[in-house]
Design a protein around this motif. Structure first.
Motif, PDB file in Angstrom:
ATOM      1  N   SER A 115       6.879-113.975  38.693  1.00 46.55           N
ATOM      2  CA  SER A 115       7.781-113.085  39.422  1.00 46.55           C
ATOM      3  C   SER A 115       7.849-113.428  40.903  1.00 46.55           C
ATOM      4  O   SER A 115       7.010-114.157  41.440  1.00 46.55           O
ATOM      5  CB  SER A 115       7.332-111.628  39.267  1.00 46.55           C
ATOM      6  OG  SER A 115       6.228-111.348  40.115  1.00 46.55           O
ATOM      7  N   LEU A 116       8.853-112.837  41.541  1.00 47.60           N
ATOM      8  CA  LEU A 116       9.054-113.050  42.970  1.00 47.60           C
ATOM      9  C   LEU A 116       8.075-112.271  43.828  1.00 47.60           C
ATOM     10  O   LEU A 116       8.042-112.450  45.046  1.00 47.60           O
ATOM     11  CB  LEU A 116      10.486-112.658  43.354  1.00 47.60           C
ATOM     12  CG  LEU A 116      11.597-113.517  42.729  1.00 47.60           C
ATOM     13  CD1 LEU A 116      12.962-112.905  43.032  1.00 47.60           C
ATOM     14  CD2 LEU A 116      11.533-114.951  43.231  1.00 47.60           C
ATOM     15  N   CYS A 117       7.266-111.389  43.211  1.00 49.48           N
ATOM     16  CA  CYS A 117       6.286-110.614  43.985  1.00 49.48           C
ATOM     17  C   CYS A 117       4.860-110.928  43.573  1.00 49.48           C
ATOM     18  O   CYS A 117       3.924-110.250  44.007  1.00 49.48           O
ATOM     19  CB  CYS A 117       6.566-109.117  43.867  1.00 49.48           C
ATOM     20  SG  CYS A 117       6.119-108.372  42.269  1.00 49.48           S
ATOM     21  N   ASN A 118       4.662-111.945  42.748  1.00 51.25           N
ATOM     22  CA  ASN A 118       3.315-112.289  42.303  1.00 51.25           C
ATOM     23  C   ASN A 118       2.445-112.687  43.493  1.00 51.25           C
ATOM     24  O   ASN A 118       2.913-113.361  44.417  1.00 51.25           O
ATOM     25  CB  ASN A 118       3.377-113.426  41.283  1.00 51.25           C
ATOM     26  CG  ASN A 118       2.065-113.612  40.546  1.00 51.25           C
ATOM     27  OD1 ASN A 118       1.077-114.086  41.100  1.00 51.25           O
ATOM     28  ND2 ASN A 118       2.066-113.218  39.278  1.00 51.25           N
ATOM     29  N   ARG A 119       1.175-112.300  43.470  1.00 53.33           N
ATOM     30  CA  ARG A 119       0.305-112.550  44.628  1.00 53.33           C
ATOM     31  C   ARG A 119      -0.125-114.006  44.746  1.00 53.33           C
ATOM     32  O   ARG A 119      -0.621-114.431  45.786  1.00 53.33           O
ATOM     33  CB  ARG A 119      -0.931-111.648  44.570  1.00 53.33           C
ATOM     34  CG  ARG A 119      -1.889-111.921  43.440  1.00 53.33           C
ATOM     35  CD  ARG A 119      -2.954-110.822  43.327  1.00 53.33           C
ATOM     36  NE  ARG A 119      -3.882-111.058  42.249  1.00 53.33           N
ATOM     37  CZ  ARG A 119      -5.063-111.635  42.394  1.00 53.33           C
ATOM     38  NH1 ARG A 119      -5.456-112.035  43.593  1.00 53.33           N
ATOM     39  NH2 ARG A 119      -5.874-111.806  41.369  1.00 53.33           N
ATOM     40  N   ILE A 120       0.084-114.793  43.676  1.00 55.35           N
ATOM     41  CA  ILE A 120      -0.299-116.201  43.702  1.00 55.35           C
ATOM     42  C   ILE A 120       0.888-117.032  44.189  1.00 55.35           C
ATOM     43  O   ILE A 120       1.963-117.018  43.578  1.00 55.35           O
ATOM     44  CB  ILE A 120      -0.746-116.666  42.306  1.00 55.35           C
ATOM     45  CG1 ILE A 120      -1.914-115.808  41.800  1.00 55.35           C
ATOM     46  CG2 ILE A 120      -1.139-118.144  42.322  1.00 55.35           C
ATOM     47  CD1 ILE A 120      -2.260-116.041  40.350  1.00 55.35           C
ATOM     48  N   ARG A 165       4.866-117.647  42.660  1.00 55.70           N
ATOM     49  CA  ARG A 165       6.100-117.243  43.349  1.00 55.70           C
ATOM     50  C   ARG A 165       7.008-118.443  43.586  1.00 55.70           C
ATOM     51  O   ARG A 165       8.221-118.355  43.402  1.00 55.70           O
ATOM     52  CB  ARG A 165       5.788-116.562  44.684  1.00 55.70           C
ATOM     53  CG  ARG A 165       5.130-115.213  44.569  1.00 55.70           C
ATOM     54  CD  ARG A 165       5.215-114.439  45.881  1.00 55.70           C
ATOM     55  NE  ARG A 165       4.807-115.205  47.046  1.00 55.70           N
ATOM     56  CZ  ARG A 165       3.547-115.412  47.416  1.00 55.70           C
ATOM     57  NH1 ARG A 165       2.552-114.932  46.672  1.00 55.70           N
ATOM     58  NH2 ARG A 165       3.256-116.099  48.511  1.00 55.70           N
ATOM     59  N   LEU A 166       6.423-119.567  43.996  1.00 54.10           N
ATOM     60  CA  LEU A 166       7.234-120.757  44.251  1.00 54.10           C
ATOM     61  C   LEU A 166       7.899-121.256  42.976  1.00 54.10           C
ATOM     62  O   LEU A 166       9.037-121.745  43.015  1.00 54.10           O
ATOM     63  CB  LEU A 166       6.368-121.857  44.876  1.00 54.10           C
ATOM     64  CG  LEU A 166       5.918-121.612  46.318  1.00 54.10           C
ATOM     65  CD1 LEU A 166       4.957-122.710  46.779  1.00 54.10           C
ATOM     66  CD2 LEU A 166       7.100-121.518  47.262  1.00 54.10           C
ATOM     67  N   ARG A 216      11.949-121.604  42.684  1.00 52.77           N
ATOM     68  CA  ARG A 216      12.640-122.819  42.219  1.00 52.77           C
ATOM     69  C   ARG A 216      13.526-122.510  41.020  1.00 52.77           C
ATOM     70  O   ARG A 216      14.657-123.012  40.914  1.00 52.77           O
ATOM     71  CB  ARG A 216      11.615-123.908  41.857  1.00 52.77           C
ATOM     72  CG  ARG A 216      10.920-124.518  43.069  1.00 52.77           C
ATOM     73  CD  ARG A 216      10.194-125.795  42.685  1.00 52.77           C
ATOM     74  NE  ARG A 216       9.101-125.526  41.760  1.00 52.77           N
ATOM     75  CZ  ARG A 216       7.853-125.240  42.130  1.00 52.77           C
ATOM     76  NH1 ARG A 216       7.551-125.168  43.421  1.00 52.77           N
ATOM     77  NH2 ARG A 216       6.916-125.028  41.233  1.00 52.77           N
ATOM     78  N   TYR A 217      13.015-121.695  40.125  1.00 53.60           N
ATOM     79  CA  TYR A 217      13.766-121.277  38.942  1.00 53.60           C
ATOM     80  C   TYR A 217      15.060-120.563  39.355  1.00 53.60           C
ATOM     81  O   TYR A 217      16.143-120.849  38.839  1.00 53.60           O
ATOM     82  CB  TYR A 217      12.874-120.340  38.133  1.00 53.60           C
ATOM     83  CG  TYR A 217      13.434-119.787  36.851  1.00 53.60           C
ATOM     84  CD1 TYR A 217      13.167-120.408  35.631  1.00 53.60           C
ATOM     85  CD2 TYR A 217      14.183-118.617  36.833  1.00 53.60           C
ATOM     86  CE1 TYR A 217      13.638-119.889  34.436  1.00 53.60           C
ATOM     87  CE2 TYR A 217      14.661-118.091  35.649  1.00 53.60           C
ATOM     88  CZ  TYR A 217      14.386-118.734  34.457  1.00 53.60           C
ATOM     89  OH  TYR A 217      14.866-118.211  33.283  1.00 53.60           O
ATOM     90  N   SER A 233       9.879-113.928  49.352  1.00 54.90           N
ATOM     91  CA  SER A 233      10.586-114.771  48.382  1.00 54.90           C
ATOM     92  C   SER A 233      12.089-114.749  48.624  1.00 54.90           C
ATOM     93  O   SER A 233      12.757-115.792  48.613  1.00 54.90           O
ATOM     94  CB  SER A 233      10.278-114.303  46.956  1.00 54.90           C
ATOM     95  OG  SER A 233       8.917-114.487  46.637  1.00 54.90           O
ATOM     96  N   LEU A 234      12.640-113.566  48.832  1.00 56.53           N
ATOM     97  CA  LEU A 234      14.080-113.462  49.094  1.00 56.53           C
ATOM     98  C   LEU A 234      14.463-114.164  50.389  1.00 56.53           C
ATOM     99  O   LEU A 234      15.531-114.778  50.483  1.00 56.53           O
ATOM    100  CB  LEU A 234      14.486-111.985  49.144  1.00 56.53           C
ATOM    101  CG  LEU A 234      14.446-111.244  47.806  1.00 56.53           C
ATOM    102  CD1 LEU A 234      14.585-109.737  48.023  1.00 56.53           C
ATOM    103  CD2 LEU A 234      15.542-111.742  46.873  1.00 56.53           C
ATOM    104  N   THR A 235      13.596-114.093  51.384  1.00 56.95           N
ATOM    105  CA  THR A 235      13.839-114.777  52.653  1.00 56.95           C
ATOM    106  C   THR A 235      13.983-116.280  52.440  1.00 56.95           C
ATOM    107  O   THR A 235      14.814-116.935  53.072  1.00 56.95           O
ATOM    108  CB  THR A 235      12.696-114.488  53.644  1.00 56.95           C
ATOM    109  OG1 THR A 235      12.625-113.080  53.898  1.00 56.95           O
ATOM    110  CG2 THR A 235      12.912-115.221  54.961  1.00 56.95           C
ATOM    111  N   GLN A 236      13.175-116.830  51.528  1.00 59.36           N
ATOM    112  CA  GLN A 236      13.261-118.261  51.232  1.00 59.36           C
ATOM    113  C   GLN A 236      14.514-118.610  50.435  1.00 59.36           C
ATOM    114  O   GLN A 236      15.076-119.697  50.594  1.00 59.36           O
ATOM    115  CB  GLN A 236      12.018-118.702  50.450  1.00 59.36           C
ATOM    116  CG  GLN A 236      10.740-118.668  51.257  1.00 59.36           C
ATOM    117  CD  GLN A 236       9.566-119.233  50.475  1.00 59.36           C
ATOM    118  OE1 GLN A 236       9.613-120.349  49.968  1.00 59.36           O
ATOM    119  NE2 GLN A 236       8.496-118.464  50.377  1.00 59.36           N
TER     120      GLN A 236
END
Length: 283
Positions: free
Chosen positions: A89-94, A98-99, A103-104, A143-146
């Motif tokens: 997920s986009l909020c996963n702590r790892i 998240r990356l 990419r997905y 994540s959204l910022t990226q």
């Protein structure tokens, strides 16, 4: 009103078969599930992309949305993340996880541009163990910022879909994320079934988000139970919904998300379209 149906109603068929069947049910548009078993965005080949492009052109089909809400197709490549539907997920702590999801999602943006969709939908994911909501929220924003600069290059809108049980699970929370950015390409994929489950006002929620709505997911709900039904089989007042869409001059797709009928997706697709054709309100 322009109706489409999500290919996630056809998970017992390939994407090409789903397109054929949806066309034969009387639709001129569909949402593409950007996940197993229809496509794996990180693995789809240029030849496979072209095959879908040709089929869409042959059938005269438009794509209402790329549904990037789940990423089951990449889950086996990530270990020890504890959840199989919304992860990675986009909020996963790892960070690695998240990356992977970033990419997905960026690949889904590419496919949306290739297949003529104006938007993709995403979800926040859940707050898994060791990742409390405040921390998860900051990671989602990161994540959204990226991703937003990538969406800008392709001019594809990103619609956040809220869902009960996720980090972003109601209208107030998705509005907070949208306000965080105030970006023209960031809006909401509004699933009105989720709105009904949560007891939020249907018309009020539509009017609240207005031009920020990039796509509508539509299904029926009975007794506020989160189970997607064909329109007309639950409690939603569809005349109210269509009047509200008219009031905001909504001109994007209304996409049926009725994946609860895997044994008879054609029947569900036909019933949905027939029922909604009873309403003559134009937007």
């Amino acid at each position: 009103m322009r109706y489409a149906i999500s290919s996630n109603a056809y998970t017992r068929f390939s994407l090409n078969e789903a397109i054929e069947r949806i066309h034969n049910c009387g639709y001129s548009a569909l949402e593409i599930l950007a996940d197993h078993p229809h496509i794996s965005p990180l693995d789809i080949t240029p030849q496979e992309v072209k095959q879908v492009t040709r089929l869409l052109e042959q059938k005269g089909m438009s794509v209402s949305n790329m549904n990037a809400n789940t990423a089951v197709s990449v889950y086996p490549t990530i270990h020890h993340i504890g959840e199989t539907v919304f992860e990675p997920s986009l909020c996963n702590r790892i960070e690695e996880v998240r990356l992977q999801r970033i990419r997905y999602t960026e690949r889904c943006i590419d496919l949306a541009a290739e297949w003529g969709a104006s938007c993709i939908s995403v979800t926040s994911g859940k707050c898994l163990a060791g990742n409390p909501p405040d921390q998860a929220y900051l990671l989602l924003v990161e994540s959204l910022t990226q991703m937003l600069p990538y969406a800008e290059k392709r001019n594809i809108r990103i619609g956040i879909e809220y869902e009960p049980g996720l980090l972003i699970e109601n209208a107030n929370e998705v509005q907070r994320v949208i306000a965080e950015f105030n970006h023209p390409l960031l809006g909401i994929n509004l699933d009105l079934g989720h709105t009904e489950v949560l007891g939020e006002p249907l018309a009020g929620t539509i009017q609240r988000f207005g031009e920020k709505i990039v796509n509508i997911h539509l299904e029926d709900i009975r007794g506020r139970k989160h189970y997607h039904l064909v329109p007309g089989e639950g409690d939603i007042n569809f005349e109210e919904v269509l009047e509200a869409l008219k009031s905001i001059h909504y001109d994007n797709f209304v996409t049926f998300e009725i994946y609860s009928y895997p044994d008879d997706p054609d029947g569900a697709a036909k019933r949905a379209l027939a029922y909604m054709s009873n309403y003559t309100i134009s937007c």
